[in-house]
Design a protein around this motif. Structure first.
Motif, mmCIF file in Angstrom:
data_model
loop_
_atom_site.group_PDB
_atom_site.id
_atom_site.type_symbol
_atom_site.label_atom_id
_atom_site.label_comp_id
_atom_site.label_asym_id
_atom_site.label_seq_id
_atom_site.Cartn_x
_atom_site.Cartn_y
_atom_site.Cartn_z
ATOM 1 N N TYR A 100 0.846 -1.190 0.000
ATOM 2 C CA TYR A 100 0.000 0.000 0.000
ATOM 3 C C TYR A 100 0.884 1.243 0.000
ATOM 4 C CZ TYR A 100 -3.584 -3.270 1.730
ATOM 5 O OH TYR A 100 -4.444 -4.326 1.892
ATOM 6 N N THR A 101 0.318 2.380 -0.401
ATOM 7 C CA THR A 101 1.024 3.650 -0.314
ATOM 8 C C THR A 101 0.016 4.755 0.008
ATOM 9 O OG1 THR A 101 2.621 5.107 -1.402
ATOM 10 C CG2 THR A 101 0.847 4.224 -2.781
ATOM 11 N N ARG A 102 0.464 5.989 0.071
ATOM 12 C CA ARG A 102 -0.399 7.116 0.425
ATOM 13 C C ARG A 102 -1.481 7.346 -0.636
ATOM 14 N NH1 ARG A 102 4.710 8.011 1.904
ATOM 15 N NH2 ARG A 102 5.145 8.722 4.031
ATOM 16 N N PRO A 103 -2.670 7.784 -0.219
ATOM 17 C CA PRO A 103 -3.085 8.161 1.141
ATOM 18 C C PRO A 103 -3.451 6.937 1.981
ATOM 19 C CG PRO A 103 -4.904 8.478 -0.352
ATOM 20 C CD PRO A 103 -3.736 8.076 -1.203
ATOM 21 N N ALA A 104 -3.408 7.091 3.295
ATOM 22 C CA ALA A 104 -3.714 5.991 4.205
ATOM 23 C C ALA A 104 -5.197 5.618 4.166
ATOM 24 C CB ALA A 104 -3.298 6.356 5.628
ATOM 25 N N GLU A 105 -6.029 6.549 3.713
ATOM 26 C CA GLU A 105 -7.457 6.254 3.557
ATOM 27 C C GLU A 105 -7.954 6.920 2.286
ATOM 28 O OE1 GLU A 105 -11.771 6.760 5.861
ATOM 29 O OE2 GLU A 105 -9.885 7.098 6.937
ATOM 30 N N TYR A 106 -8.725 6.174 1.505
ATOM 31 C CA TYR A 106 -9.255 6.692 0.247
ATOM 32 C C TYR A 106 -10.645 6.100 0.029
ATOM 33 C CZ TYR A 106 -9.791 7.621 -4.744
ATOM 34 O OH TYR A 106 -10.277 8.045 -5.966
ATOM 35 N N LYS A 156 -9.199 1.685 3.841
ATOM 36 C CA LYS A 156 -8.085 1.997 4.723
ATOM 37 C C LYS A 156 -6.923 1.018 4.560
ATOM 38 C CE LYS A 156 -11.036 4.029 8.316
ATOM 39 N NZ LYS A 156 -11.424 3.984 9.757
ATOM 40 N N VAL A 157 -5.727 1.545 4.755
ATOM 41 C CA VAL A 157 -4.530 0.715 4.824
ATOM 42 C C VAL A 157 -4.565 -0.026 6.164
ATOM 43 C CG1 VAL A 157 -2.007 0.779 4.993
ATOM 44 C CG2 VAL A 157 -3.188 2.282 3.372
ATOM 45 N N ASP A 215 -3.968 -1.235 9.745
ATOM 46 C CA ASP A 215 -3.363 -0.480 10.841
ATOM 47 C C ASP A 215 -1.933 -0.910 11.140
ATOM 48 O OD1 ASP A 215 -5.655 1.014 11.156
ATOM 49 O OD2 ASP A 215 -6.494 -0.288 12.717
ATOM 50 N N LEU A 266 0.864 0.951 9.589
ATOM 51 C CA LEU A 266 1.053 2.330 10.034
ATOM 52 C C LEU A 266 1.597 2.394 11.462
ATOM 53 C CD1 LEU A 266 -2.380 3.744 8.753
ATOM 54 C CD2 LEU A 266 -0.191 3.678 7.530
#
Length: 224
Positions: free
Chosen positions: A180-186, A190-191, A193, A196
């Protein structure tokens, strides 16, 4: 390392050899490519490299004479570790095969075409036969480009982060875990936890568990 590719359609391969990682590896002096048009090694005034098969089977067969000439010429220039023929009925190409070939100094790849080659080529001139799957392509040019890419990218220095290649699918017998990469939420997606959290041990455990789960679900044959 040097990779010489013998083909009747060099234009299919040229773009791949001068793009991305293969281009940078050449600029760094890690690999050298030689691209050889088989038609340049025929004595036929029409530059034909194929003929009808004995026995009346349909299709055209690549002749042994021009193939023998180009391989003999190349061998007069240097020693080769492997002479590879791309063919649907060869051994399955795997990451371990790519790793093994990356340790060689010089290899030749002969691209199959038409109905195939005069079988004497396979009996006397090649040392290895490679397939990328149980299907038939018009020619082996795309296969040769894929082999070259898979081999060169694992040569130390070919890519910026060598650990990236070491963590690819199949390197440890498993499929790679999700990334996964940014953003952490789209859109509410969600990526996980744990990625992170900054907790390296838990992240590594999660990655391993995910790799095993994906392999069991998608490629159970690898676990066997």
């Amino acid at each position: 390392m040097r990779i010489d590719i013998i083909t009747v359609l060099p234009g299919i391969i040229e773009g791949a050899l001068h793009t991305s990682i293969l281009k940078r590896a050449q600029e760094k002096g890690l690999v050298e490519f030689g691209l050889h048009n088989l038609r340049d090694y025929t004595l036929d005034k029409h530059k034909r490299v194929d003929d009808y098969p004995f026995g009346g089977e349909a299709g055209m067969v690549m002749q042994i004479e021009p193939i023998d000439r180009v391989i003999s010429y190349l061998k007069s220039q240097r020693d080769y570790d492997e002479v590879i023929f791309t063919t649907p009925d060869g051994e399955q190409f795997t990451q371990s095969a790519a790793n093994e070939l990356s340790l060689k100094e010089n290899i030749i790849i002969l691209c199959g075409h038409y109905k195939g080659v005069d079988y004497r080529v396979r009996e006397h001139l090649v040392t290895r036969e490679i397939s990328i799957g149980d299907f038939v392509l018009t020619g082996g040019e795309l296969v040769a480009a894929m082999i070259a890419d898979a081999v060169v990218r694992v040569i130390p220095g070919a890519i910026g982060d060598e650990q990236s290649a070491l963590s690819d699918s199949f390197q440890d017998g498993l499929l790679a875990p999700p990334v996964y990469t940014r953003p952490a939420e789209y859109k509410g997606w969600k990526v996980p936890d744990v990625l992170l959290s900054g907790h390296e041990r838990k992240i590594e455990e999660w990655r391993y568990e995910q790799a095993v789960e994906r392999t069991r679900r998608l490629r159970p044959d690898l676990l066997r």
